[in-house]
Design an enzyme around this catalytic site. Structure first.
Site, short mmCIF file in Angstrom:
data_model
loop_
_atom_site.label_atom_id
_atom_site.label_comp_id
_atom_site.label_asym_id
_atom_site.label_seq_id
_atom_site.Cartn_x
_atom_site.Cartn_y
_atom_site.Cartn_z
N ASP A 74 -95.22 22.77 0.28
CA ASP A 74 -94.41 23.99 0.29
C ASP A 74 -93.46 23.99 -0.90
O ASP A 74 -92.24 23.95 -0.75
CB ASP A 74 -93.65 24.12 1.61
CG ASP A 74 -93.17 25.54 1.84
OD1 ASP A 74 -93.54 26.44 1.05
OD2 ASP A 74 -92.42 25.77 2.81
N ASN A 136 -90.99 25.19 10.57
CA ASN A 136 -89.54 25.35 10.76
C ASN A 136 -88.96 26.52 9.98
O ASN A 136 -87.74 26.68 9.91
CB ASN A 136 -88.81 24.05 10.38
CG ASN A 136 -88.96 23.70 8.91
OD1 ASN A 136 -89.74 24.32 8.18
ND2 ASN A 136 -88.23 22.70 8.46
N PHE A 138 -87.77 30.32 9.20
CA PHE A 138 -87.14 31.30 10.10
C PHE A 138 -86.30 32.29 9.30
O PHE A 138 -85.99 32.07 8.13
CB PHE A 138 -86.24 30.59 11.12
CG PHE A 138 -85.05 29.90 10.51
CD1 PHE A 138 -83.86 30.57 10.28
CD2 PHE A 138 -85.11 28.55 10.14
CE1 PHE A 138 -82.76 29.94 9.71
CE2 PHE A 138 -84.02 27.90 9.56
CZ PHE A 138 -82.85 28.60 9.35
N HIS A 168 -85.13 31.15 5.56
CA HIS A 168 -85.70 29.84 5.21
C HIS A 168 -87.21 30.00 5.10
O HIS A 168 -87.90 30.18 6.10
CB HIS A 168 -85.36 28.80 6.29
CG HIS A 168 -86.01 27.46 6.06
ND1 HIS A 168 -86.34 26.61 7.09
CD2 HIS A 168 -86.39 26.83 4.91
CE1 HIS A 168 -86.89 25.51 6.59
NE2 HIS A 168 -86.94 25.62 5.27
N ASN A 240 -87.43 21.91 -2.21
CA ASN A 240 -88.71 21.22 -2.43
C ASN A 240 -89.18 21.49 -3.86
O ASN A 240 -89.78 22.54 -4.12
CB ASN A 240 -89.80 21.73 -1.47
CG ASN A 240 -89.66 21.21 -0.06
OD1 ASN A 240 -88.76 20.45 0.26
ND2 ASN A 240 -90.56 21.64 0.81
N SER A 277 -74.68 26.62 11.50
CA SER A 277 -74.98 26.31 10.11
C SER A 277 -73.66 26.18 9.36
O SER A 277 -72.64 26.74 9.78
CB SER A 277 -75.85 27.41 9.48
OG SER A 277 -77.11 27.48 10.11
N HIS A 294 -80.75 19.00 3.65
CA HIS A 294 -81.19 20.41 3.64
C HIS A 294 -81.17 21.01 5.04
O HIS A 294 -81.53 22.17 5.22
CB HIS A 294 -82.58 20.53 3.03
CG HIS A 294 -83.72 20.16 3.94
ND1 HIS A 294 -83.78 18.96 4.62
CD2 HIS A 294 -84.86 20.83 4.26
CE1 HIS A 294 -84.90 18.91 5.32
NE2 HIS A 294 -85.57 20.02 5.12
N ALA A 296 -80.52 19.87 9.63
CA ALA A 296 -80.11 18.89 10.63
C ALA A 296 -81.06 17.70 10.69
O ALA A 296 -80.65 16.58 10.97
CB ALA A 296 -80.02 19.56 12.01
#
Length: 379
Positions: A74, A136, A138, A168, A240, A277, A294, A296
């Site tokens: 990604d 993950n 969202f 994200h 990334n 956040s 980046h 939790a």
């Protein structure tokens, strides 16, 4: 600061505290990565957790050779925060949940024709633009819950009376296709800098970075149009990617896999969908490879989540959180995989970074409504 940036060997470091749990497999993967040829230093962030062979939540510095496999599939994945004009006191949870539940996972062709930047109009992966993706990834409407540094908050251009939008997402199938081609040809051996193959990968990588950034912009636009709102961008930071970088007196390659840069202005460290956040100002530090957590960080693997939770919660129950927020996710497997219980506390990660002298907290944001992939285009 020193006790929180911990050397595990000459080349391996973690940012950690005694109160922060890090899985032993992730530490093993850090050491494995440090043994790659030409690798000089690896640093695990407080959200470090195991990945597929290489850890997530880490930064890696090599000289003379770089490793696309460390960046992963990604390329360009990151966080974008927008300030919206949605008045927090007028927010209607039922109305917004219905409107966003009606939004297809994939943008319509007519919408793309109207909204795509000209540079991406003919892109081979154009049909993925404006889509969140799975895992993950969202979109989340958030509300300022606490202002910690009023001066920095004001400089950020944020407004506590209105909701924020956090996106994200990354390069979707484009990044995956780039990595697959690379692994098929070169396995995990990396590429010598300056070679034709290295230059070719960097060109594709940079295209994916730009694609991911535009994707987050288009996702935000789709969401705001769907709820009849407007907004302005506050930040967009990838976590990334690989880039040329000088560390000390060495010129080399800095890989980030789930690691947020500390030299790109304010950043946001998101919690799980049932957690706060944190907007923070980084404090640059070469020792930690100019990188921060980046998010939790997972504490449970995806395959174990449903087994741990299904006896206690239904998918419907997981669509409501302890903070009073709502979750839209029609993928019944994903809603278990991404449950708040599967993640560490975001505050524990942020506190570790504070103790290490790596960030200054600016504000805390509370989730209001989280949208995840439905598991297929709604038809």
């Amino acid at each position: 600061m020193g006790k929180y940036i911990r050397p595990l060997s000459d080349a391996v470091f973690t940012i950690a505290s005694d109160d922060l749990w890090i899985e032993s497999l992730a530490i093993q993967q850090l050491h494995t990565t440090a043994n790659l040829p030409n690798m000089q230093r690896v640093v695990g962030m407080p959200d470090l957790h195991p990945g597929r062979g290489y850890p997530i939540g880490a930064a890696f510095f090599s000289v003379g050779r770089f490793y696309p496999a460390l960046v992963g599939n990604d390329i360009g994945c990151g966080m974008a925060l927008w300030q919206t004009d949605i008045l927090a006191r007028k927010y209607n949870a039922d109305k917004f949940e219905k409107r966003l539940s009606d939004l297809d996972d994939v943008a319509e062709e007519s919408w793309l024709e109207e909204n795509l930047p000209s540079a991406f109009a003919q892109h081979p992966w154009r049909n993925s633009l404006g889509s969140i993706g799975g895992g993950n990834h969202f979109v989340e409407l958030q509300q300022i819950d606490q202002i910690i540094d009023a001066e920095l908050f004001a400089l950020a251009g944020l407004d506590a009376q209105h909701l924020q939008l956090l996106v994200h997402s990354g390069s979707r199938g484009l990044g995956q296709s780039i990595l697959q081609r690379h692994i098929a040809s070169f396995s995990h051996h990396g590429l010598p800098e300056g070679s034709d193959d290295a230059l070719r990968y960097i060109a594709e990588h940079d295209d994916a970075l730009a694609f991911a950034r535009i994707n987050r912009q288009l996702i935000a636009l789709r969401i705001m149009q769907q709820v009849k709102a407007t907004g302005s961008p506050v930040l967009d930071v990838a976590h990334n990617f690989v880039s040329a970088c000088q560390i000390g007196d060495q010129q080399g390659w800095l890989h980030r896999k789930g690691a947020t840069p500390d030299d790109n202005g304010l950043v946001i460290i998101p919690g799980s969908r049932g957690d706060y956040s944190w907007l923070v100002k980084p404090v640059a530090n070469e020792k930690t490879l100019h990188s921060l957590a980046h998010g939790a960080g997972r504490k449970w693997g995806r395959t174990e989540c449903k087994g741990r939770l299904a006896a206690k919660y239904t998918a419907t129950q997981l669509s409501r959180t302890e903070l009073g927020s709502r979750v839209i996710c029609r993928d019944k497997q994903l809603i278990f995989e991404e449950a708040p219980q599967a993640y560490k506390s975001a505050e524990s990660v942020v506190q570790c970074l504070v103790l290490a002298g790596l960030i200054i907290p600016v504000a805390r944001l509370r989730p209001v409504l989280t949208l995840k992939n439905s598991g297929g285009k709604k038809g």
